[in-house]
Design a protein around this motif. Sequence first.
Motif, PDB file in Angstrom:
ATOM      1  N   GLY A 171     -12.056  48.125 -33.745  1.00 58.72           N
ATOM      2  CA  GLY A 171     -12.053  46.963 -32.869  1.00 58.72           C
ATOM      3  C   GLY A 171     -13.405  46.691 -32.255  1.00 58.72           C
ATOM      4  O   GLY A 171     -13.540  45.812 -31.409  1.00 58.72           O
ATOM      5  N   THR A 172     -14.431  47.444 -32.638  1.00 60.69           N
ATOM      6  CA  THR A 172     -15.761  47.173 -32.114  1.00 60.69           C
ATOM      7  C   THR A 172     -16.391  46.037 -32.873  1.00 60.69           C
ATOM      8  O   THR A 172     -15.871  45.559 -33.866  1.00 60.69           O
ATOM      9  CB  THR A 172     -16.653  48.421 -32.244  1.00 60.69           C
ATOM     10  N   GLY A 173     -17.550  45.602 -32.435  1.00 57.33           N
ATOM     11  CA  GLY A 173     -18.237  44.493 -33.097  1.00 57.33           C
ATOM     12  C   GLY A 173     -18.439  43.357 -32.122  1.00 57.33           C
ATOM     13  O   GLY A 173     -18.021  43.403 -30.979  1.00 57.33           O
ATOM     14  N   THR A 174     -19.077  42.298 -32.594  1.00 59.03           N
ATOM     15  CA  THR A 174     -19.400  41.168 -31.730  1.00 59.03           C
ATOM     16  C   THR A 174     -18.145  40.513 -31.185  1.00 59.03           C
ATOM     17  O   THR A 174     -17.217  40.231 -31.925  1.00 59.03           O
ATOM     18  CB  THR A 174     -20.199  40.128 -32.526  1.00 59.03           C
ATOM     19  N   GLN A 175     -18.117  40.253 -29.890  1.00 59.73           N
ATOM     20  CA  GLN A 175     -16.985  39.539 -29.295  1.00 59.73           C
ATOM     21  C   GLN A 175     -17.119  38.064 -29.616  1.00 59.73           C
ATOM     22  O   GLN A 175     -18.162  37.463 -29.396  1.00 59.73           O
ATOM     23  CB  GLN A 175     -16.964  39.755 -27.781  1.00 59.73           C
ATOM     24  N   ALA A 176     -16.041  37.488 -30.114  1.00 60.24           N
ATOM     25  CA  ALA A 176     -16.095  36.099 -30.580  1.00 60.24           C
ATOM     26  C   ALA A 176     -15.599  35.146 -29.507  1.00 60.24           C
ATOM     27  O   ALA A 176     -14.642  34.424 -29.686  1.00 60.24           O
ATOM     28  CB  ALA A 176     -15.274  35.953 -31.848  1.00 60.24           C
ATOM     29  N   LYS A 177     -16.228  35.162 -28.333  1.00 55.96           N
ATOM     30  CA  LYS A 177     -15.858  34.249 -27.264  1.00 55.96           C
ATOM     31  C   LYS A 177     -16.539  32.901 -27.497  1.00 55.96           C
ATOM     32  O   LYS A 177     -17.451  32.775 -28.289  1.00 55.96           O
ATOM     33  CB  LYS A 177     -16.275  34.821 -25.909  1.00 55.96           C
ATOM     34  N   ILE A 178     -16.076  31.892 -26.757  1.00 56.71           N
ATOM     35  CA  ILE A 178     -16.693  30.578 -26.878  1.00 56.71           C
ATOM     36  C   ILE A 178     -18.176  30.702 -26.573  1.00 56.71           C
ATOM     37  O   ILE A 178     -18.582  31.263 -25.563  1.00 56.71           O
ATOM     38  CB  ILE A 178     -16.020  29.577 -25.918  1.00 56.71           C
ATOM     39  N   GLY A 179     -18.985  30.190 -27.485  1.00 56.68           N
ATOM     40  CA  GLY A 179     -20.425  30.273 -27.301  1.00 56.68           C
ATOM     41  C   GLY A 179     -21.016  31.575 -27.807  1.00 56.68           C
ATOM     42  O   GLY A 179     -22.220  31.757 -27.811  1.00 56.68           O
ATOM     43  N   GLY A 180     -20.166  32.507 -28.237  1.00 55.70           N
ATOM     44  CA  GLY A 180     -20.669  33.771 -28.737  1.00 55.70           C
ATOM     45  C   GLY A 180     -21.093  33.666 -30.182  1.00 55.70           C
ATOM     46  O   GLY A 180     -21.009  32.619 -30.817  1.00 55.70           O
ATOM     47  N   THR A 181     -21.529  34.806 -30.753  1.00 56.52           N
ATOM     48  CA  THR A 181     -22.041  34.820 -32.119  1.00 56.52           C
ATOM     49  C   THR A 181     -21.007  34.336 -33.125  1.00 56.52           C
ATOM     50  O   THR A 181     -21.323  33.614 -34.066  1.00 56.52           O
ATOM     51  CB  THR A 181     -22.491  36.244 -32.485  1.00 56.52           C
ATOM     52  N   GLY A 182     -19.738  34.711 -32.900  1.00 60.14           N
ATOM     53  CA  GLY A 182     -18.703  34.350 -33.862  1.00 60.14           C
ATOM     54  C   GLY A 182     -18.527  32.856 -34.019  1.00 60.14           C
ATOM     55  O   GLY A 182     -18.085  32.384 -35.053  1.00 60.14           O
ATOM     56  N   PHE A 183     -18.881  32.072 -32.976  1.00 59.12           N
ATOM     57  CA  PHE A 183     -18.689  30.632 -33.034  1.00 59.12           C
ATOM     58  C   PHE A 183     -19.986  29.885 -32.778  1.00 59.12           C
ATOM     59  O   PHE A 183     -20.003  28.853 -32.131  1.00 59.12           O
ATOM     60  CB  PHE A 183     -17.618  30.197 -32.024  1.00 59.12           C
ATOM     61  N   LYS A 184     -21.046  30.408 -33.276  1.00 59.38           N
ATOM     62  CA  LYS A 184     -22.348  29.772 -33.085  1.00 59.38           C
ATOM     63  C   LYS A 184     -22.350  28.364 -33.671  1.00 59.38           C
ATOM     64  O   LYS A 184     -21.926  28.135 -34.798  1.00 59.38           O
ATOM     65  CB  LYS A 184     -23.425  30.616 -33.764  1.00 59.38           C
ATOM     66  N   LYS A 185     -22.862  27.398 -32.870  1.00 62.17           N
ATOM     67  CA  LYS A 185     -23.056  26.051 -33.384  1.00 62.17           C
ATOM     68  C   LYS A 185     -24.515  25.894 -33.761  1.00 62.17           C
ATOM     69  O   LYS A 185     -25.413  26.187 -32.964  1.00 62.17           O
ATOM     70  CB  LYS A 185     -22.674  24.992 -32.337  1.00 62.17           C
ATOM     71  N   PHE A 186     -24.747  25.456 -34.971  1.00 60.14           N
ATOM     72  CA  PHE A 186     -26.109  25.364 -35.485  1.00 60.14           C
ATOM     73  C   PHE A 186     -26.746  24.049 -35.031  1.00 60.14           C
ATOM     74  O   PHE A 186     -26.209  22.968 -35.261  1.00 60.14           O
ATOM     75  CB  PHE A 186     -26.102  25.476 -37.009  1.00 60.14           C
TER      76      PHE A 186
END
Length: 590
Positions: free
Chosen positions: A47-62
């Motif tokens: 369960g470790t790794g980047t947290q995918a919160k709004i604005g986080g790495t998982g949901f990066k807007k280019f």
Amino acid sequence: MGRKWSAAAAGLVLALAATGCQGAEEEATPAGKASVAPAASAAAATGTGTQAKIGGTGFKKFDPPVTFTQNKIQTEGNVYHPGDSLESNGYTRWLQQELGIVVKAKWVAPNLETDVQKLNIGAASGGLPDVIGAEASVLGNLAQQGVLTPLDDLIEKHGSPLLKYVIELSQQDAKGKLFSPFTIDGKIYAFPKMIDRMAYWSTNWIRKDLLDELGKPVPATLAQMEEVMAAYKTKYPNGTALVLDKDMQGIDLLTQAYDAQPKKWRVDQSGKVVYGSIQPQVKEALVKLHDWYAKGYINREFIAKNNDNIIADLTSGNSLTWTNGQWWNVYFPFPDLWKNVPKSDMAALPTLTGDNGKRSVIIDTVSNYGVAINKSYKQPEAIIALYNMQLDSLYRSNDALRVELNKRGYEFKYPVTALQSPLNPTEKDASLFKYNYQQPGWGWFNDFPDNDANAWGFQGRLGSEAVNRLQRIAASLQKGSKDGLNASESNDYDGLSAEPQRPKAFLSVMSTWLEREKGDYVSSNVYPGVPTPSMTQKKAYLDKLEAETFAKIIMGQEPADAFDKFVESWKKGGGDDITKEINEWYQANK
């Protein structure tokens, strides 16, 4: 897997599968530990790794937006709302708005063959798309040429905990072989288009109405099947008892009763991987097939029969069986049979038991089609971000996933959204349904045909999802009540109830599937991997040699001992080299 089907039938069942992706009640809790993608395993398991919160790495807007090109296949079954197209629709506009990703088609091919031709030309000229969808043989060659980007580090660095958990669950469904067709020297070079578990199984069907007429039960053994065919041919001398075509699809009805598995790789008693088609029990099965052919049970001209011919034989009422089919045959081609022969019924056959009390089934648990990233593409993390976002929207209302991912520190970007019935339920094409969703997302659009064929980048969903959904619908059909089904499942319940014969056929195939899922006679194809060097060079010749030899033995043009000559020629013609390479892979990866 299974016989080919028409674009119209594809639309019906793709609609069923696509709406199934949106279900809020799917069970997704893993049954136990499973191996995962090498580079993603630590994060997926802990369960470790980047947290995918709004604005986080998982949901990066280019910003500025990034563009990628992809090869696409469009058939008559792909439709769009007025004003929309492959490159401009609700989904592509959502990608640009939420992620800053613009998608363009490098080319649009009308079929897989044309697409492969264009890929070969692109590889030779340096004109490949940024994101490449193709079968394992094509992607394997590209990976060995150094054209593709390994995905391990990308998944580890940019994959959300949700993506890694989906990989974990999918590895369980695939019996640990999710990435095998696309792995070379321990590196993953493509993401498979994940398939539902029902697609693992080919299904042999039989005319239940004819069994009733003959006073016979649904056969469970090879001996019972022979009795049925003999009785059928006596009463209907011009009919076909066992349907085969020019590719000999359907011989598994018999070979499984001999523990014979042509075209599959399996581990023998010594622990070595062997090719199923050259094992001695295949010779026994071919002898029996020739006996059936001589007695007229098998269509005499099978070597010249294509898929359309087989369909015509069935739907005219001239066949006892339909072999190498799928569960969705209840949508196609069976309705044409029911129309032409109103009293006809179809039932799924169990895996037949042989005279020695044995039977076996070897299944392919992964798709042979995957999506890879061109090594020259400068922003490959955009493809991972796309998949992160797509999965978040797809599973926003899955309670089991939400609870598990919250434990792993993951917060869903999208809110829970209840399923809605379409605003235009009388629309015949489910791809053109309209909804009133206020929050967009994958599977939640007002104007996007929710169809994997129109998706970009990596795609797929949990393999158990459609199975769980179909089981719920089957249970409701048995009760005769839609109580407890969501709006989408209720629509499919209605579709499965549209013709009187359809529910019976559907319930029979679900029963057969559940029995196989629990069976100790089922195993996985040991090698679903990238074609080995010797396969690339020699497999086409060996496959042709196999097909010709088997057909000649069945038709009596060659004696049974021609099988022994075939085995010798197969080994000398490159088979031994292929077997050696596969065993080396197996020892390194088991």
